[in-house]
Every structure is written in C-alpha cells, then in structure tokens.
Write a protein that holds these residues in place. Structure first.
Motif, short mmCIF file in Angstrom:
data_model
loop_
_atom_site.label_atom_id
_atom_site.label_comp_id
_atom_site.label_asym_id
_atom_site.label_seq_id
_atom_site.Cartn_x
_atom_site.Cartn_y
_atom_site.Cartn_z
N GLY A 8 121.20 11.90 109.64
CA GLY A 8 122.53 12.47 109.61
C GLY A 8 123.72 11.40 109.65
N ILE A 9 123.29 10.11 110.01
CA ILE A 9 124.13 8.95 110.25
C ILE A 9 124.56 8.45 109.00
N ILE A 10 126.11 8.19 108.69
CA ILE A 10 126.32 7.51 107.70
C ILE A 10 126.19 6.02 108.03
N LEU A 11 125.37 5.31 106.99
CA LEU A 11 125.08 3.70 107.25
C LEU A 11 125.92 2.93 106.11
N LEU A 12 126.53 2.01 106.47
CA LEU A 12 127.20 1.15 105.62
C LEU A 12 126.71 -0.29 105.82
N LYS A 13 126.39 -0.99 104.91
CA LYS A 13 126.03 -2.45 105.02
C LYS A 13 127.02 -3.40 104.06
N TYR A 14 127.55 -4.28 104.95
CA TYR A 14 128.42 -5.32 104.19
C TYR A 14 127.97 -6.59 104.47
N PHE A 15 127.83 -7.61 103.41
CA PHE A 15 127.36 -8.98 103.47
C PHE A 15 128.34 -9.76 102.95
N LEU A 16 129.12 -10.49 103.98
CA LEU A 16 130.23 -11.56 103.44
C LEU A 16 129.88 -12.90 102.91
N THR A 17 130.34 -13.24 101.70
CA THR A 17 129.97 -14.43 101.13
C THR A 17 131.02 -15.40 101.26
N VAL A 18 130.79 -16.75 101.43
CA VAL A 18 131.80 -17.80 101.31
C VAL A 18 131.13 -19.03 100.77
N SER A 19 132.05 -19.73 99.74
CA SER A 19 131.46 -20.77 99.28
C SER A 19 131.23 -21.94 100.08
N GLU A 20 130.49 -23.04 99.59
CA GLU A 20 130.23 -23.89 100.41
C GLU A 20 131.46 -24.91 100.77
N ASP A 21 132.47 -25.15 99.73
CA ASP A 21 133.76 -26.00 100.17
C ASP A 21 134.67 -25.13 101.12
N GLU A 22 134.69 -23.68 101.06
CA GLU A 22 135.61 -22.78 102.00
C GLU A 22 134.81 -23.07 103.53
N GLN A 23 133.49 -22.88 103.30
CA GLN A 23 132.99 -23.04 104.60
C GLN A 23 133.10 -24.38 105.49
N TRP A 70 126.65 -4.11 100.02
CA TRP A 70 127.90 -4.32 99.71
C TRP A 70 128.16 -5.69 99.81
N ILE A 71 128.52 -6.53 98.71
CA ILE A 71 128.78 -7.80 98.78
C ILE A 71 130.53 -7.82 98.97
N VAL A 72 130.80 -8.85 99.81
CA VAL A 72 132.27 -8.95 100.18
C VAL A 72 132.74 -10.40 99.86
N PRO A 73 133.14 -10.69 98.89
CA PRO A 73 133.69 -12.31 98.60
C PRO A 73 134.65 -12.27 99.36
N SER A 74 134.50 -13.51 100.26
CA SER A 74 135.52 -13.69 101.35
C SER A 74 136.18 -15.17 101.52
N ASP A 75 136.12 -15.88 100.45
CA ASP A 75 137.04 -16.98 100.43
C ASP A 75 138.32 -16.88 100.87
N ASP A 76 138.86 -15.80 100.32
CA ASP A 76 140.15 -15.31 100.55
C ASP A 76 139.99 -14.18 101.85
N LYS A 77 140.22 -14.42 102.84
CA LYS A 77 139.95 -13.74 103.88
C LYS A 77 140.99 -12.48 103.97
N LYS A 78 142.03 -12.43 103.42
CA LYS A 78 143.11 -11.16 103.41
C LYS A 78 142.52 -10.20 102.26
N HIS A 79 142.14 -10.89 101.28
CA HIS A 79 141.71 -10.12 99.91
C HIS A 79 140.20 -9.17 100.78
N ALA A 80 139.62 -9.92 101.39
CA ALA A 80 138.27 -9.66 101.95
C ALA A 80 138.43 -8.32 102.95
N ARG A 81 139.40 -8.53 103.84
CA ARG A 81 139.75 -7.76 104.62
C ARG A 81 140.02 -6.28 103.89
N VAL A 82 141.16 -6.40 103.15
CA VAL A 82 141.65 -5.19 102.51
C VAL A 82 140.73 -4.47 101.66
N ASN A 83 139.84 -5.33 100.79
CA ASN A 83 138.89 -4.62 100.09
C ASN A 83 137.82 -4.00 100.97
#
Length: 281
Positions: free
Chosen positions: A157-172, A222-235
């Motif tokens: 009965g637990i709701i399970l959500l899994k998010y993987f945050l990605t970042v490019s080599e240059d941004e990292q 669920w993949i979260v593109p995160s080169d733009d942190k603000k967009h990643a958080r809102v999305n």
C-alpha cells in the motif's frame, strides 16, 4: 487533487524575434512557481496526515546533480514529523553482516508519513559496485532482486516514486570547481565525489544497467534532467504532486480563546539570565 500543478509553459511559437524571446524569459518566475508548489506540498502534508497514506520518494543520480537542493526545497515549508529525510552513512560492521535490504526496511514509512531517501538501496548498484565495496556477483543479484523488493513495498500500500537526476559532464565539472572555490560548498566535495568525477564512464555503465534492470511497471524510474537546477526542481516537485492522488483538506481553524490574565500575586523572576548579545546595532 483539485488542479494540475505544473510549471507555467510558454507558447511554442514564441521566440520568433528578440521581443518574443524577452517575453518568454519573463513569463517564467521561479520564485513564484516554487512558492506555489510549496503551498501544494503543505496541502499534500495535511492529506497524508488525515488519510494515513504512506509514501516513499527515492532520489538517486549523478554527484552534483542537485539532489540536496531538490530535497531542501521540498522540506523547506513542511513538517519533519511528516516528511522524513533518510541519508544513511556507511554501513556498520553489524549492518554489513545483515541481509542487504534489511538496513532500509526499518526506515519505511508508517501511516501518515512521507519518507525521502537521499540515496537508497541503490547504493549497491552505483557506488558499491563501481568502487568495489561489493562483488560483481552481489551487485548483479541486487539488480535481480530490487524489482521484487519494490513490488512488496507497493503491494503493502505504499506509494513508491523513484527519481534519477542527470547532469552533463560540463555542468558537473563547473559545479565541482565551484565547490572547490566556495567555502560554503566545500563540505559537499567528498573523496567519493572526486572518485565519481574521475570515473564518469564507469558510473555511466553502472547507472545505465541499473536503470534498465530496475525500471518496472510498479516502480518506474523518472529521469530528471538537472543542468538547470531551477527547472529540475519545479518539474520534479510538480511530478510528485501529480503522482499522489491527494485532496485538499479543509483547515479547521482553532479557537484561541482568551489568554489568562496576569495573576495578582505574580512576581517577576530576578535571577541572572544569560541573554544572547545584540550584534545588529
């Protein structure tokens, strides 16, 4: 949920000229959007408490992809008694002798709780595997068993959500160098972070296989593109709110009544008190 809470979108036709591009930039207000989503998180919290629902949110991803900032924005306006963040240190010798998943089971939510894992059992498929903290056989066995473990979580009965945050080599690279130069961020740069920076492609292979083998209908990644942190958080926060079927709970405003009057026999305490000095003047 009463409404769909999504980041404001700009018409795809916008941007044909400089004026449209300027208008497009101004149409998206991060501070306003994140504040709106935090209000919704408060409504979600009220529903979780009332309904007794149980939620697990797993955050994984590249080092410096923004997991900490994401979790900070989620936790900023809610109660740590309802939203609990679990960020486990390296396992003890006793924990190393246990069944691998045993360490995490005790942190799963009770009724009326949301548990956020800042990294999780997927350490076995990432850092443990790449850094040689476990054998390749154990890593492969984990990848086979993880979907079954998560199926048991969901079936309970637990709701399970899994998010993987990605970042490019240059941004990292940019973020790591910023950590080196900024005393407020230097604590974020651990030896394991340095290793992950140097072993980008080893981690890429490990994460690719992890995502492929542990993505399931009952617990998708669920993949979260995160080169733009603000967009990643809102999305990502928008997606969390859309993925939990909560309803707004009407707030029952308490009647504060009247404060008691000062007793006629009350005497101010005259003992010495240590008061924090005022450094603002």
């Amino acid at each position: 949920m009463d409404e769909k809470y999504e980041p404001q979108q700009v018409d795809a036709e916008a941007g044909r000229n400089g004026k449209d591009k300027k208008k497009k930039k101004k149409s998206w207000d991060y501070d306003k959007e994140i504040s709106r989503l935090q209000v919704e998180l408060a409504h979600l919290q009220a529903w979780i408490k009332k309904s007794g629902a149980r939620v697990v949110i797993v955050f994984e991803g590249r080092d410096a992809a923004g997991k900490g900032g994401m979790i900070k924005r989620i936790m900023e306006k809610v109660s740590p008694r309802v939203f609990r963040v679990i960020a486990l240190p390296a396992p003890t010798d006793r924990e190393k002798s246990q069944i691998y998943m045993q360490r995490y089971i005790g942190y799963l939510p009770a009724a009326g709780e949301i548990v956020i894992f800042d990294r999780s059992w997927y350490n076995r498929a990432g850092v443990d595997r790449v850094m040689g903290f476990c054998s390749e056989k154990k890593a492969q066995r984990f990848l086979e068993l993880a979907p079954r473990f998560e199926a048991a979580i969901v079936e309970s009965g637990i709701i399970l959500l899994k998010y993987f945050l990605t970042v490019s080599e240059d941004e990292q690279d940019r973020r790591f160098k910023r950590r080196i130069d900024d005393p407020l961020r230097q604590w974020k740069l651990s030896p394991m972070d340095v290793e992950s920076y140097q072993r980008w492609w080893d981690y890429t292979r490990a994460y690719d296989e992890m995502l492929r083998m542990t993505d399931s209908n009952h617990a998708p990644w669920w993949i979260v593109p995160s080169d733009d942190k603000k967009h990643a958080r809102v999305n990502c926060i928008s997606h969390i709110l859309q993925s939990i079927p909560y309803e707004r709970v009407k707030f029952a405003a308490p009647d504060l009544g009247k404060r008691q009057k000062r007793p006629s026999d009350f005497v101010e305490d005259s003992s010495i008190r240590h008061v924090v000095p005022d450094t603002t003047s």
